[in-house]
Design a protein around this motif. Structure first.
Motif, mmCIF file in Angstrom:
data_model
loop_
_atom_site.group_PDB
_atom_site.id
_atom_site.type_symbol
_atom_site.label_atom_id
_atom_site.label_comp_id
_atom_site.label_asym_id
_atom_site.label_seq_id
_atom_site.Cartn_x
_atom_site.Cartn_y
_atom_site.Cartn_z
ATOM 1 N N ARG A 105 2.231 29.803 24.549
ATOM 2 C CA ARG A 105 2.439 29.499 23.098
ATOM 3 C C ARG A 105 3.724 29.884 21.730
ATOM 4 O O ARG A 105 4.476 28.922 21.514
ATOM 5 C CB ARG A 105 1.003 30.387 21.987
ATOM 6 C CG ARG A 105 1.040 29.615 20.820
ATOM 7 C CD ARG A 105 -0.292 30.424 19.529
ATOM 8 N NE ARG A 105 -1.163 29.648 19.994
ATOM 9 C CZ ARG A 105 -2.456 30.033 20.031
ATOM 10 N NH1 ARG A 105 -2.128 30.616 19.239
ATOM 11 N NH2 ARG A 105 -3.198 29.363 20.414
ATOM 12 N N PHE A 106 3.944 31.711 22.798
ATOM 13 C CA PHE A 106 5.533 31.711 22.155
ATOM 14 C C PHE A 106 6.935 31.722 22.477
ATOM 15 O O PHE A 106 7.301 32.181 22.154
ATOM 16 C CB PHE A 106 4.965 32.627 21.366
ATOM 17 C CG PHE A 106 4.095 32.729 19.822
ATOM 18 C CD1 PHE A 106 4.942 32.213 19.309
ATOM 19 C CD2 PHE A 106 2.541 33.633 20.465
ATOM 20 C CE1 PHE A 106 3.556 32.953 18.214
ATOM 21 C CE2 PHE A 106 1.972 33.531 19.280
ATOM 22 C CZ PHE A 106 2.036 33.093 18.612
ATOM 23 N N GLY A 107 6.738 30.928 23.897
ATOM 24 C CA GLY A 107 7.296 31.283 25.020
ATOM 25 C C GLY A 107 7.373 32.921 25.583
ATOM 26 O O GLY A 107 6.626 34.207 25.264
ATOM 27 N N SER A 108 8.922 33.398 26.208
ATOM 28 C CA SER A 108 8.634 34.580 27.003
ATOM 29 C C SER A 108 9.771 35.101 26.229
ATOM 30 O O SER A 108 9.882 36.300 26.724
ATOM 31 C CB SER A 108 9.226 33.896 28.351
ATOM 32 O OG SER A 108 10.404 32.941 28.005
ATOM 33 N N GLY A 109 10.739 34.333 24.658
ATOM 34 C CA GLY A 109 11.658 35.371 24.561
ATOM 35 C C GLY A 109 11.286 36.473 23.706
ATOM 36 O O GLY A 109 11.283 37.839 24.004
ATOM 37 N N LEU A 110 10.209 36.649 23.081
ATOM 38 C CA LEU A 110 9.998 38.011 22.855
ATOM 39 C C LEU A 110 9.239 38.864 23.708
ATOM 40 O O LEU A 110 9.908 40.240 23.930
ATOM 41 C CB LEU A 110 7.874 37.719 22.012
ATOM 42 C CG LEU A 110 7.688 38.910 20.839
ATOM 43 C CD1 LEU A 110 8.769 39.348 19.964
ATOM 44 C CD2 LEU A 110 6.556 38.344 20.958
ATOM 45 N N THR A 111 8.481 38.333 24.962
ATOM 46 C CA THR A 111 8.715 39.529 25.840
ATOM 47 C C THR A 111 9.349 40.115 26.610
ATOM 48 O O THR A 111 9.510 41.165 26.497
ATOM 49 C CB THR A 111 6.972 38.682 26.653
ATOM 50 O OG1 THR A 111 6.034 38.489 26.242
ATOM 51 C CG2 THR A 111 6.871 39.833 28.108
ATOM 52 N N ASN A 112 10.646 39.085 26.930
ATOM 53 C CA ASN A 112 11.135 39.322 27.406
ATOM 54 C C ASN A 112 12.123 40.367 26.259
ATOM 55 O O ASN A 112 13.003 42.029 26.883
ATOM 56 C CB ASN A 112 12.205 38.392 27.282
ATOM 57 C CG ASN A 112 11.861 37.397 28.273
ATOM 58 O OD1 ASN A 112 11.790 37.418 29.509
ATOM 59 N ND2 ASN A 112 12.636 36.716 29.253
ATOM 60 N N ILE A 113 12.671 40.780 25.024
ATOM 61 C CA ILE A 113 13.155 41.804 24.567
ATOM 62 C C ILE A 113 12.389 43.031 23.827
ATOM 63 O O ILE A 113 13.105 44.133 24.812
ATOM 64 C CB ILE A 113 13.261 40.735 22.540
ATOM 65 C CG1 ILE A 113 13.993 39.862 22.785
ATOM 66 C CG2 ILE A 113 13.344 42.097 22.400
ATOM 67 C CD1 ILE A 113 14.076 39.114 21.533
ATOM 68 N N PHE A 114 10.891 42.681 24.129
ATOM 69 C CA PHE A 114 10.179 43.783 24.653
ATOM 70 C C PHE A 114 10.458 44.670 25.870
ATOM 71 O O PHE A 114 10.234 45.914 26.311
ATOM 72 C CB PHE A 114 8.789 42.915 24.389
ATOM 73 C CG PHE A 114 7.651 44.126 24.159
ATOM 74 C CD1 PHE A 114 7.984 45.708 23.873
ATOM 75 C CD2 PHE A 114 6.857 44.612 25.878
ATOM 76 C CE1 PHE A 114 6.962 46.880 24.430
ATOM 77 C CE2 PHE A 114 5.922 45.569 26.116
ATOM 78 C CZ PHE A 114 5.618 46.382 25.066
ATOM 79 N N LEU A 115 9.682 43.516 26.964
ATOM 80 C CA LEU A 115 9.509 44.302 28.787
ATOM 81 C C LEU A 115 11.813 45.274 28.506
ATOM 82 O O LEU A 115 11.697 46.161 29.090
ATOM 83 C CB LEU A 115 10.228 43.296 29.449
ATOM 84 C CG LEU A 115 8.601 42.342 29.159
ATOM 85 C CD1 LEU A 115 8.424 41.901 30.714
ATOM 86 C CD2 LEU A 115 8.039 44.156 29.904
ATOM 87 N N ARG A 116 12.573 44.266 28.107
ATOM 88 C CA ARG A 116 14.629 44.761 27.541
ATOM 89 C C ARG A 116 13.979 46.311 27.499
ATOM 90 O O ARG A 116 14.854 47.308 28.037
ATOM 91 C CB ARG A 116 15.202 44.265 27.986
ATOM 92 C CG ARG A 116 15.805 43.633 28.646
ATOM 93 C CD ARG A 116 16.429 42.140 27.770
ATOM 94 N NE ARG A 116 16.804 41.163 28.680
ATOM 95 C CZ ARG A 116 16.791 39.926 27.679
ATOM 96 N NH1 ARG A 116 16.393 39.525 27.232
ATOM 97 N NH2 ARG A 116 17.064 39.149 27.778
ATOM 98 N N LYS A 117 13.171 46.745 26.645
ATOM 99 C CA LYS A 117 13.483 47.635 25.672
ATOM 100 C C LYS A 117 12.359 49.159 26.585
ATOM 101 O O LYS A 117 12.876 50.115 27.195
ATOM 102 C CB LYS A 117 12.689 47.901 24.634
ATOM 103 C CG LYS A 117 12.811 49.161 23.793
ATOM 104 C CD LYS A 117 13.787 49.326 23.534
ATOM 105 C CE LYS A 117 13.718 50.612 22.282
ATOM 106 N NZ LYS A 117 15.665 50.693 21.853
ATOM 107 N N ALA A 118 11.589 48.162 27.097
ATOM 108 C CA ALA A 118 10.652 49.080 27.914
ATOM 109 C C ALA A 118 11.055 50.170 28.543
ATOM 110 O O ALA A 118 11.368 50.595 29.906
ATOM 111 C CB ALA A 118 9.274 48.133 28.540
ATOM 112 N N TYR A 119 12.260 49.361 29.565
ATOM 113 C CA TYR A 119 12.701 49.411 31.113
ATOM 114 C C TYR A 119 14.196 50.691 30.497
ATOM 115 O O TYR A 119 14.027 50.971 31.502
ATOM 116 C CB TYR A 119 13.015 47.852 31.670
ATOM 117 C CG TYR A 119 12.556 47.153 33.060
ATOM 118 C CD1 TYR A 119 11.873 47.683 33.644
ATOM 119 C CD2 TYR A 119 11.958 46.791 32.115
ATOM 120 C CE1 TYR A 119 10.871 47.240 34.537
ATOM 121 C CE2 TYR A 119 10.571 45.976 33.206
ATOM 122 C CZ TYR A 119 10.088 46.650 34.535
ATOM 123 O OH TYR A 119 9.495 45.916 34.704
#
Length: 171
Positions: A105-119
């Motif tokens: 629904r929203f693409g991967s941009g939001l999740t990519n930003i979040f995962l970068r922070k988690a890593y």
């Protein structure tokens, strides 16, 4: 024919407690700190959305749950399920489950930003093992994630589940 009396085998008692050394206690505390910061980062990402359903999240304190498990704490929102749990050997882990519906629904941009922070929060900055081992990312194609999130919201708050909606960022 000689008969021998049977003796009952000694069955070791099972316990959910594991003795861990002081070093592992310190490492687990670092994993707990990283988990809290990852949850903060996830919550901050929700502030971008207009609709309250995308800004709503549930927090589950599994320590207070009568159904004891290896899980400690859990943060669920429309996009991610973030869980802090202990393994059988007493090491803490952070699991991030990604659902297909939000990505579609929203693409991967939001999740990519979040995962970068988690890593970033779990990476080793001094070339030691640190807590990099602790972050595990899973993709849930069947969207069990959404069903679980919606069920938690529909069931409402109780002694170990709390619900909240973050304020939208001003435009």
């Amino acid at each position: 024919m000689q008969t021998k009396a049977r003796t009952a085998k000694t069955v070791p008692t099972q316990t959910q407690f594991v003795v861990i050394n002081e070093q592992q206690v310190l490492v687990n505390q670092e994993v707990q700190k990283a988990y809290n910061l990852i949850v903060d980062a996830a919550t901050e990402q929700l502030r971008k959305f207009d609709l309250a359903k995308y800004r709503t999240y549930a927090t589950v304190d599994h320590v207070k749950n009568e159904y004891k498990s290896n899980m400690i704490s859990e943060h669920l929102n429309y996009f991610w399920n973030i869980t802090l749990s202990n393994s059988k050997d007493g090491r803490s882990f952070i699991f991030i489950d990604l659902g297909a519906e939000a990505l579609e629904r929203f693409g991967s941009g939001l999740t990519n930003i979040f995962l970068r922070k988690a890593y970033e929060l779990t990476q080793s900055n001094d070339n030691t093992g640190g807590i990099e081992y602790a972050l595990r990312v899973n993709f849930r194609e069947a969207d069990q994630h959404h069903n679980f999130f919606y069920r938690r919201v529909a069931e409402g708050e109780n002694s170990y589940v709390s619900l909240a909606t973050v304020d939208k960022l001003p435009s």
